[in-house]
Write an enzyme that holds these catalytic residues in place. Structure first.
Site, PDB file in Angstrom:
ATOM      1  N   CYS A 119       0.813  -1.218   0.000  1.00 27.37           N
ATOM      2  CA  CYS A 119       0.000   0.000   0.000  1.00 27.37           C
ATOM      3  C   CYS A 119       0.847   1.269   0.000  1.00 27.37           C
ATOM      4  CB  CYS A 119      -0.989  -0.046   1.154  1.00 27.37           C
ATOM      5  SG  CYS A 119      -2.251  -1.328   0.883  1.00 27.37           S
ATOM      6  N   LYS A 121       2.398   4.392   1.167  1.00 29.33           N
ATOM      7  CA  LYS A 121       3.750   4.853   1.490  1.00 29.33           C
ATOM      8  C   LYS A 121       4.713   3.696   1.641  1.00 29.33           C
ATOM      9  CE  LYS A 121       1.407   8.179   1.370  1.00 29.33           C
ATOM     10  NZ  LYS A 121       0.314   7.245   1.394  1.00 29.33           N
ATOM     11  N   SER A 468      -5.454  11.744  -1.908  1.00 27.91           N
ATOM     12  CA  SER A 468      -5.479  10.307  -2.137  1.00 27.91           C
ATOM     13  C   SER A 468      -5.562  10.059  -3.632  1.00 27.91           C
ATOM     14  CB  SER A 468      -6.700   9.707  -1.451  1.00 27.91           C
ATOM     15  OG  SER A 468      -6.969   8.407  -1.940  1.00 27.91           O
TER      16      SER A 468
END
Length: 552
Positions: A119, A121, A468
């Protein structure tokens, strides 16, 4: 072998004793020691299945004659951290991940690394750490989630975030919102659209640091386990040939990644992460290069949130390799770059055809003649700002309106959901940058509220924070310099006219220089929001978003 420094000779008898205490035999100690870096945890839906990937990788390493040694790194779920103080830790966690890989790998003299993130980072964080230690490395992610199904239409995490805005606006009932909640995320895996996690996993293929299929094979498919075993075998070949991350990730491969980024319509966060990755690879990358590439590369895909297709559709249509093969028809890629397969990128994508032109457009018939990401500059963003152009409605590519100014994300959400934002407004959220946040929070909650309330055709949002990958609309982030560093965004007042021209790459505050100078004289010094702990240290060391928000 690099691991000889912890296992060879009489002086290393104590070291071998400790390896034996961990259960290793002499035969295992003699083989290459491969770090299996796992971000598995029970919180992130994209990471709950990584134990299965670890198991597959270990089997591959053993089959190829190595000794797998697993160790963990942390991970933050951006969705769960969204809209509260937890999001301050998301980007900041990237540096902890990179640092922990440097610590663990150098401390234990490992010969190679298999990175198992999935996912947001975590993917760039593991890559940054591997580039720093620069020993043979391969990435194998956990794979994307399957799309949900709501009223016979595919849906994703974007659906439920926008559903909150629709509920607040009285457009859907609480029962309908509950039905969304239970259907939009049907399996484990990284959220099913071209959000940040899937963007980075796809770009790992174009960088050459992951095997073909890494970005698109769904998490719940057995093919993902087989790919994990192949990755375990491939690392042994990389160790034998001493092919290191900086041999693979270089100026040419980073330009390849940016080219694929533009064609896929990746998350705007990819700019932040590729800049940070380039820094660790000792490659100069500035925002002007991104616009240069974007101007030449057509947008071939409209994946959620920009369109109705999802990562599973990209997989069925031929995946990243098919997109790259299509781009190669106009010589847009460097095909001689080496990859973890031991072959060149050109050899990897040869014969990989597009199987569905509704998902991957042909190079002759793109969605747009320019790429999915655009860099804007102007007096409001002297060092640049980023927008996911492919997810902006045509009528919002050029917009001018009055500023509605908020000094935090929470203030903006309260105003949006209470109906105080009107058509034509430009929502300004400041003091949310790398230093000001601190941590440069994602703004999915306010952008989704705007979209869910039906205002995405009329309202723009700009911020020194970020978005996002699930965000759509005229959402412009990464404004640099940020407010905490005295950027012009700190001087914007309620009602000021802001002009946005995405095709021309312009972001302008329409206030006279004289008035700006007058305001600057009255600007007070920024007072940090957090004064202790990791975030305080982070805020003191972090660079501008235009430099990748790296620690200096």
């Amino acid at each position: 072998m690099r691991s000889d420094l912890v296992k060879k000779g009489a002086s290393k008898a104590p070291h071998r004793s400790l390896f034996k205490a961990a259960g290793l035999t002499e035969e295992e100690i003699e083989r290459p020691l491969i770090g299996v870096v796992t971000a598995q945890n029970d919180i992130i839906p994209g990471h709950v299945n990584l134990d299965k990937i670890v198991e597959g990788v270990k089997k591959g390493i053993l089959m190829a004659g190595g000794t797998p040694l697993a160790y963990p790194v942390i991970g933050v779920c951006d969705g769960i951290a969204m809209g509260h103080e937890g999001m301050k830790f998301s980007l900041a966690s990237r540096e902890i991940i990179a640092d922990s890989i440097e610590c663990m790998t150098k401390a234990h003299g490992l010969d190679g690394l298999v990175l198992i993130p999935n996912c947001d980072k975590i993917v760039p964080g593991t890559l940054m750490g591997a580039l720093r230690v620069n020993i043979p490395t391969i990435v194998i992610s956990g794979g994307p989630m399957l799309a949900g199904n709501l009223n016979n239409k595919k849906c994703s995490l974007t659906t439920i975030f926008e559903g909150v805005g629709a509920y607040e606006a009285g457009k859907i009932t609480l029962r309908e919102l509950d039905e969304m909640e239970n259907k939009v995320c049907p399996t484990c895996g990284s959220c099913s659209g071209m959000f940040t996690a899937n963007s980075m996993n796809c770009l790992c293929e174009s960088l050459g640091i992951a095997l073909p299929g890494n970005g698109t094979i769904p998490a719940v498919y057995s093919e993902r386990i087989r790919l994990a075993k192949k990755a375990g075998m491939a690392i042994m070949d990389l160790v034998k040939k001493d092919i290191k991350p900086r041999d693979i990730i270089n100026e040419k491969s980073i330009r390849n990644a940016l080219t694929v980024d533009m064609a896929l319509g990746c998350s705007s966060n990819s700019v932040l992460h590729l800049t940070a990755i380039a820094n660790e690879a000792k490659v100069g990358l500035n925002l002007d290069i991104i616009n240069e590439i974007s101007s030449k590369v057509p947008n071939l895909c409209k994946l959620s949130p920009a369109g109705s297709n999802h990562i599973e559709d990209l997989y069925e249509a031929g995946g990243v390799a098919a997109v790259m093969n299509e781009l190669s028809k106009k010589n847009l890629l460097s095909l001689d770059t080496i990859t973890v397969t031991g072959k060149t990128q050109g050899e990897n994508i040869e014969g990989k055809l597009v199987l569905n032109n509704d998902v991957i457009r042909s190079i002759e018939n793109p969605y747009g003649e320019t790429g999915g990401i655009a860099i804007l500059k102007g007096n409001l963003a002297l060092n640049g700002a980023v927008v996911k152009r492919s997810a902006v409605l045509p009528e919002m590519l050029v917009h001018k309106g009055p500023a509605r100014v908020f000094d935090s994300e929470e203030e903006s959400i309260k105003a949006i959901t209470s109906g105080k934002i009107k058509k034509g407004d430009v929502v300004v959220i400041r003091y949310e940058g790398p230093k000001g946040g601190p941590g440069m929070r994602e703004m999915l909650s306010p952008t989704s509220a705007i979209a869910g309330m039906g205002l995405d055709r009329d309202v723009a949002l700009i911020t020194d924070g970020r978005f996002s990958g699930a965000t759509r609309g005229a959402s412009i982030g990464h404004i640099a310099p940020e407010a905490a560093e005295g950027g012009l965004i700190a001087l914007v007042k309620e009602g000021d006219i802001i002009s946005i021209n995405i095709p021309e790459g312009e972001l302008t505050l329409e206030v006279s220089p004289e008035e700006i100078n007058k305001r600057r004289e009255g600007l007070k010094d920024f007072v940090p929001k957090v004064k202790e702990g990791y975030l305080y240290r982070y805020s003191k060391l972090v660079s501008s978003a235009s430099e990748g928000a790296i620690l200096k």
